[in-house]
Design a protein around this motif. Structure first.
Motif, PDB file in Angstrom:
ATOM      1  N   LEU A 180      46.624  56.268  40.199  1.00  0.00           N
ATOM      2  CA  LEU A 180      45.732  55.157  39.867  1.00  0.00           C
ATOM      3  C   LEU A 180      46.433  54.050  39.083  1.00  0.00           C
ATOM      4  CD1 LEU A 180      42.577  57.152  38.677  1.00  0.00           C
ATOM      5  CD2 LEU A 180      43.081  56.284  40.967  1.00  0.00           C
ATOM      6  N   SER A 181      47.668  54.298  38.646  1.00  0.00           N
ATOM      7  CA  SER A 181      48.329  53.355  37.736  1.00  0.00           C
ATOM      8  C   SER A 181      48.476  51.946  38.315  1.00  0.00           C
ATOM      9  CB  SER A 181      49.692  53.909  37.299  1.00  0.00           C
ATOM     10  OG  SER A 181      50.513  54.164  38.413  1.00  0.00           O
ATOM     11  N   PRO A 182      48.781  51.761  39.624  1.00  0.00           N
ATOM     12  CA  PRO A 182      48.852  50.365  40.111  1.00  0.00           C
ATOM     13  C   PRO A 182      47.509  49.638  40.002  1.00  0.00           C
ATOM     14  CG  PRO A 182      49.965  51.848  41.634  1.00  0.00           C
ATOM     15  CD  PRO A 182      49.228  52.717  40.655  1.00  0.00           C
ATOM     16  N   ALA A 183      46.417  50.316  40.398  1.00  0.00           N
ATOM     17  CA  ALA A 183      45.095  49.691  40.317  1.00  0.00           C
ATOM     18  C   ALA A 183      44.691  49.469  38.862  1.00  0.00           C
ATOM     19  CB  ALA A 183      44.057  50.551  41.030  1.00  0.00           C
ATOM     20  N   LEU A 184      44.947  50.466  38.015  1.00  0.00           N
ATOM     21  CA  LEU A 184      44.612  50.334  36.599  1.00  0.00           C
ATOM     22  C   LEU A 184      45.430  49.219  35.954  1.00  0.00           C
ATOM     23  CD1 LEU A 184      43.199  51.342  34.031  1.00  0.00           C
ATOM     24  CD2 LEU A 184      45.013  53.049  33.793  1.00  0.00           C
ATOM     25  N   GLY A 185      46.722  49.162  36.268  1.00  0.00           N
ATOM     26  CA  GLY A 185      47.569  48.110  35.711  1.00  0.00           C
ATOM     27  C   GLY A 185      47.134  46.730  36.163  1.00  0.00           C
ATOM     28  N   SER A 186      46.778  46.603  37.446  1.00  0.00           N
ATOM     29  CA  SER A 186      46.325  45.318  37.966  1.00  0.00           C
ATOM     30  C   SER A 186      45.058  44.861  37.256  1.00  0.00           C
ATOM     31  CB  SER A 186      46.078  45.428  39.476  1.00  0.00           C
ATOM     32  OG  SER A 186      45.555  44.228  39.985  1.00  0.00           O
ATOM     33  N   GLY A 187      44.092  45.772  37.114  1.00  0.00           N
ATOM     34  CA  GLY A 187      42.845  45.411  36.450  1.00  0.00           C
ATOM     35  C   GLY A 187      43.041  45.078  34.989  1.00  0.00           C
ATOM     36  N   ALA A 188      43.860  45.878  34.290  1.00  0.00           N
ATOM     37  CA  ALA A 188      44.089  45.641  32.862  1.00  0.00           C
ATOM     38  C   ALA A 188      44.800  44.313  32.628  1.00  0.00           C
ATOM     39  CB  ALA A 188      44.905  46.792  32.272  1.00  0.00           C
ATOM     40  N   LEU A 189      45.790  44.008  33.459  1.00  0.00           N
ATOM     41  CA  LEU A 189      46.490  42.732  33.309  1.00  0.00           C
ATOM     42  C   LEU A 189      45.591  41.555  33.637  1.00  0.00           C
ATOM     43  CD1 LEU A 189      49.943  43.716  34.823  1.00  0.00           C
ATOM     44  CD2 LEU A 189      49.534  42.971  32.471  1.00  0.00           C
ATOM     45  N   LEU A 190      44.681  41.748  34.578  1.00  0.00           N
ATOM     46  CA  LEU A 190      43.723  40.692  34.894  1.00  0.00           C
ATOM     47  C   LEU A 190      42.813  40.420  33.699  1.00  0.00           C
ATOM     48  CD1 LEU A 190      42.885  38.826  37.195  1.00  0.00           C
ATOM     49  CD2 LEU A 190      41.269  40.580  37.945  1.00  0.00           C
ATOM     50  N   GLY A 250      51.876  42.134  43.939  1.00  0.00           N
ATOM     51  CA  GLY A 250      52.843  42.096  45.023  1.00  0.00           C
ATOM     52  C   GLY A 250      53.240  43.464  45.523  1.00  0.00           C
ATOM     53  N   ASN A 251      53.090  44.505  44.671  1.00  0.00           N
ATOM     54  CA  ASN A 251      53.489  45.852  45.062  1.00  0.00           C
ATOM     55  C   ASN A 251      52.380  46.654  45.697  1.00  0.00           C
ATOM     56  OD1 ASN A 251      56.086  45.511  44.084  1.00  0.00           O
ATOM     57  ND2 ASN A 251      55.543  46.195  42.017  1.00  0.00           N
ATOM     58  N   LYS A 252      51.162  46.127  45.705  1.00  0.00           N
ATOM     59  CA  LYS A 252      50.068  46.896  46.296  1.00  0.00           C
ATOM     60  C   LYS A 252      50.095  46.771  47.809  1.00  0.00           C
ATOM     61  CE  LYS A 252      46.122  43.674  46.305  1.00  0.00           C
ATOM     62  NZ  LYS A 252      46.736  42.612  46.922  1.00  0.00           N
TER      63      LYS A 252
END
Length: 518
Positions: A180-190, A250-252
């Motif tokens: 889940l880290s890519p999705a979690l990271g994307s949301g948190a950075l947003l 970009g990595n998703k």
């Protein structure tokens, strides 16, 4: 099962001159805030820069900005991932309803929620109140991508973890969380970039950060030099966060084959914790939606200022529709050549022009507006306080969102179709109009809808750049609320929420149905 789409064999072919020329227009527009900050900092000189950056007020603003951004990001991430896990992996009663309802707080703009909470009691006009209100407004930005990721993760990793004797918590942290880290990271950075850029909510909650200080320096003190130097510090915070968000995006993956894993996910039985968890969901719904909506309903019919703004509702609504529609069209048109250049002709030029909007995306509307005011007065005075200048601000602010909406559609159109049309003797631009444009129409429609939703809620740039005598629903809410005329602001806030509900419902259902991420 999912996989990334392989790059086209034609990804490195030379771009047509019209694509290069069209892509350089938004790139030049995006560069204006950077040019402005560099010019103003240079005019102030090293001594002026040193005195402004290292004075006590700057430290206070830096502390407040970081405290707010980190506090909201951590709280929103914790709530978002907990809600996502409960609706996707547990036997929570009514989870199909909760799955969509949990995303609906996005329909209430942050400054409308702040208006509602601040009108209840002055105790919410504080840093703690701001963290509470903005966390409740922002957690769907984490919940939606994490929930979408949970629906497409491979449960085999969790099965292996359980077979090794790991309990529920170790299985979650060791087997599920890494997926889940890519999705979690994307949301948190947003969320983080949103907090750096937030103005309206913080102005209503009386919390001083760089965005509110920049606005006051320009609007109240007429000190654009101080505002520019404060913008330098804010850019130093925003650009790394926006760049990290761009890297995560970009990595998703950009496409999926199938609708997720073929294996059934084991549903966790909540048991004795069912009622406490259900109670937590009800409390979250009351705080994130119930309080703002019930407060709006109250102020619609009570208060000494009730009825003051009724004559302005229709003009504000019409201006809101006009600006949002024209801004969405302009932004989407500017985004098309950027996406075509990035997808069809990968190289250094395409990488720069594609990434530049994402880097600027973290800057607040107040910095963008300040740059456009400064440069337009000195270079093209005739467009100062014109609709054109406001549309330029919308394009700078929302280009990355239009790019994200358009990219998937462009990638699904095979370049071979264009080559066949070119082999028949047709020029590049007519091929785009007759072959590419009809095929990416769904992406354009999604971009237009998303842009309209965002521009309807935009506040800061509209406050600073709108032509004289023009107002929108967002600016009317801010103006009346800032003067503590809560009843007069209520109709405008209610219309904003009503306008936002349908698009938010649509995007929430689409994301969760197709496993897309933000």
């Amino acid at each position: 099962m999912s996989r990334a789409i392989a790059p086209s064999r034609n990804a490195h072919t030379a771009p047509s001159p019209w694509i290069i020329g069209a892509a350089l227009v938004p790139a030049a527009l995006i560069a204006l805030p950077l040019i402005y900050v560099a010019i103003r900092a240079g005019q102030t000189g090293l001594i002026g820069i040193w005195e402004e950056i290292f004075r006590e007020r700057t430290y206070t603003l830096l502390r407040n900005t970081l405290m707010l951004a980190v506090g909201v990001t951590v709280a929103a991430s914790a709530v978002g991932i907990a809600v996502a896990w409960c609706v996707e992996r547990s036997d929570l009663p009514g989870r199909r309803v909760w799955r969509v309802a949990a995303g609906l707080p996005l329909a209430v703009p942050a400054f409308v929620s702040s208006y509602a909470w601040s009108s209840i009691d002055v105790m919410f006009q504080s840093m703690a109140g701001a963290i509470l209100v903005l966390s409740l407004s922002s957690y769907p930005l984490v919940y939606l991508p994490v929930a979408a990721a949970l629906r497409s993760t491979d449960p085999a990793f969790e099965d292996v973890s359980r077979s090794l004797g790991d309990g529920p918590w170790r299985t979650f942290t060791r087997a599920l969380l890494p997926q889940l880290s890519p999705a979690l990271g994307s949301g948190a950075l947003l969320v983080l970039t949103h907090m750096f850029a937030e103005f309206g909510a913080l102005a209503l909650l009386r919390v001083q950060t760089f965005t509110t200080a920049i606005f006051e320096s320009y609007e109240l003190q007429f000190n654009s030099a101080t505002a520019a130097l404060q913008s330098v510090v804010l850019m130093a915070l925003c650009i790394p966060a926006a760049y990290a968000e761009m890297r995560v995006r970009g990595n998703k993956r950009v496409a999926r084959v199938g609708r997720g894993s073929a294996r059934n996910v084991i549903t966790v039985h909540l048991g004795r914790t069912t009622f406490p968890v259900l109670g937590g969901f009800l409390l979250l719904g009351v705080l994130s939606l119930g309080v703002p909506l019930s407060t709006l309903a109250y102020w619609l019919f009570h208060g000494s200022s009730a009825g003051l703004g009724y004559a302005e509702i229709l003009p504000a609504l019409m201006d809101t529709i006009l600006f949002s529609l024209s801004g969405a069209i302009v932004t989407s048109v500017l985004a098309i050549p950027l996406v075509l250049l990035a997808v069809r002709h990968r190289g250094r030029l395409s990488a720069v022009v594609e990434r530049l909007p994402y880097i600027i995306h973290g800057l607040p509307g107040v910095v963008i507006a300040l740059a456009l005011v400064f440069l337009s007065i000195r270079l093209v005075p005739i467009i100062y306080q014109s609709t054109l200048l406001l549309l330029c601000a919308y394009a700078i602010l929302f280009l990355p969102l239009a790019q994200s909406s358009l990219r998937a559609s462009v990638e699904l159109v095979s370049p071979q179709i264009e080559h066949i049309a070119r082999s028949l003797g047709r020029r590049p631009f007519p091929v785009f109009l007759t072959v590419v444009l009809p095929n990416i129409a769904p992406g354009i429609g999604a971009a237009l809808a998303l842009m309209m939703l965002e521009i309807v809620r935009e506040l800061t740039a509209t406050l600073m750049l709108a032509p004289t005598g023009v107002s929108t629903l967002a600016t009317e809410v801010w103006s009346y609320t800032y003067d503590a005329e809560y009843a007069a602001a209520a109709p405008f806030a209610a219309l904003l929420v009503l306008i936002s509900i349908a698009p938010v419902w649509f995007f929430t259902r689409r994301m969760l149905r197709y496993g897309e991420v933000l």
